[in-house]
Design a protein around this motif. Structure first.
Motif, PDB file in Angstrom:
ATOM      1  N   GLN A  47      39.975  30.080  43.869  1.00  0.00           N
ATOM      2  CA  GLN A  47      39.030  31.062  43.339  1.00  0.00           C
ATOM      3  C   GLN A  47      38.638  32.080  44.399  1.00  0.00           C
ATOM      4  O   GLN A  47      38.543  33.276  44.119  1.00  0.00           O
ATOM      5  N   ARG A  50      41.541  34.466  44.847  1.00  0.00           N
ATOM      6  CA  ARG A  50      41.633  35.404  43.725  1.00  0.00           C
ATOM      7  C   ARG A  50      40.546  36.476  43.824  1.00  0.00           C
ATOM      8  O   ARG A  50      40.799  37.661  43.631  1.00  0.00           O
ATOM      9  N   LEU A  51      39.327  36.055  44.172  1.00  0.00           N
ATOM     10  CA  LEU A  51      38.235  37.007  44.307  1.00  0.00           C
ATOM     11  C   LEU A  51      38.510  37.993  45.435  1.00  0.00           C
ATOM     12  O   LEU A  51      38.246  39.189  45.308  1.00  0.00           O
ATOM     13  N   LEU A  53      41.416  39.059  46.445  1.00  0.00           N
ATOM     14  CA  LEU A  53      42.396  40.041  45.955  1.00  0.00           C
ATOM     15  C   LEU A  53      41.746  41.047  45.017  1.00  0.00           C
ATOM     16  O   LEU A  53      42.019  42.252  45.089  1.00  0.00           O
ATOM     17  N   GLU A  54      40.868  40.557  44.132  1.00  0.00           N
ATOM     18  CA  GLU A  54      40.197  41.466  43.201  1.00  0.00           C
ATOM     19  C   GLU A  54      39.309  42.461  43.946  1.00  0.00           C
ATOM     20  O   GLU A  54      39.245  43.641  43.579  1.00  0.00           O
ATOM     21  N   LEU A  55      38.631  41.998  44.986  1.00  0.00           N
ATOM     22  CA  LEU A  55      37.779  42.897  45.764  1.00  0.00           C
ATOM     23  C   LEU A  55      38.616  43.936  46.513  1.00  0.00           C
ATOM     24  O   LEU A  55      38.207  45.092  46.632  1.00  0.00           O
ATOM     25  N   GLN A  56      39.768  43.531  47.009  1.00  0.00           N
ATOM     26  CA  GLN A  56      40.643  44.483  47.685  1.00  0.00           C
ATOM     27  C   GLN A  56      41.119  45.554  46.711  1.00  0.00           C
ATOM     28  O   GLN A  56      41.154  46.738  47.043  1.00  0.00           O
ATOM     29  N   GLU A  57      41.483  45.134  45.500  1.00  0.00           N
ATOM     30  CA  GLU A  57      41.929  46.098  44.493  1.00  0.00           C
ATOM     31  C   GLU A  57      40.794  47.028  44.095  1.00  0.00           C
ATOM     32  O   GLU A  57      40.988  48.238  43.959  1.00  0.00           O
ATOM     33  N   ALA A  58      39.595  46.478  43.922  1.00  0.00           N
ATOM     34  CA  ALA A  58      38.440  47.299  43.558  1.00  0.00           C
ATOM     35  C   ALA A  58      38.113  48.280  44.675  1.00  0.00           C
ATOM     36  O   ALA A  58      37.785  49.442  44.429  1.00  0.00           O
ATOM     37  N   GLU A  61      40.571  51.051  44.552  1.00  0.00           N
ATOM     38  CA  GLU A  61      40.292  51.921  43.409  1.00  0.00           C
ATOM     39  C   GLU A  61      39.099  52.831  43.699  1.00  0.00           C
ATOM     40  O   GLU A  61      39.118  54.016  43.382  1.00  0.00           O
TER      41      GLU A  61
END
Length: 101
Positions: A47, A50-51, A53-58, A61
Motif C-alpha cells: 500500500q 502504491r501510494l 507511485l500515485e503521489l509521484q504521478e499527482a 500532473e
C-alpha cells in the motif's frame, strides 16, 4: 547451587502432558500471530509503494498543469503592470459609467 539442582527443579519435574500440549498450543498461536503480522506488513508495504507511485504521478500532473498555468498568468500580469493591457484573455466586466455628479 549446582547445575544438577537447576535441571531438577520442581517445575520441570512436575510438567505433565497437558502442560506440554498447552505449550505447543501457545507456540502455534504465536507462530500464527507472527504469520499474520508478516502478512499485514507485506500488505502495508504494498500500500505504501502504491501510494508513493500515485503521489509521484499527482506531483508530475500538478507540475504540468497548475505550475505551468501560474507561470503563464504571472507573465500576463507582469505585462499588464507595464502597459495596462491585459493579454491573458478571459472575461472582464464592462466598465460602468460613473454616475453624474
Amino acid at each position: 547451587m549446582s547445575p544438577d539442582s537447576l535441571s531438577a527443579s520442581p517445575s520441570a519435574a512436575a510438567r505433565t502432558p497437558s502442560d506440554l500440549k498447552w505449550l505447543l498450543n501457545e507456540r502455534a498461536a504465536l507462530e500464527g500471530q507472527a504469520q499474520l503480522a508478516s502478512e499485514r506488513q507485506s500488505t502495508l508495504e504494498r500500500q505504501v509503494a502504491r501510494l508513493s507511485l500515485e503521489l509521484q504521478e499527482a506531483s508530475a500532473e500538478l507540475t504540468l498543469t497548475l505550475v505551468a498555468w501560474t507561470i503563464e498568468w504571472l507573465r500576463f500580469f507582469e505585462l499588464w503592470l507595464v502597459d495596462g493591457e491585459w493579454r491573458g484573455g478571459g472575461r472582464h466586466p464592462e466598465p460602468q459609467a460613473s454616475p453624474p455628479p
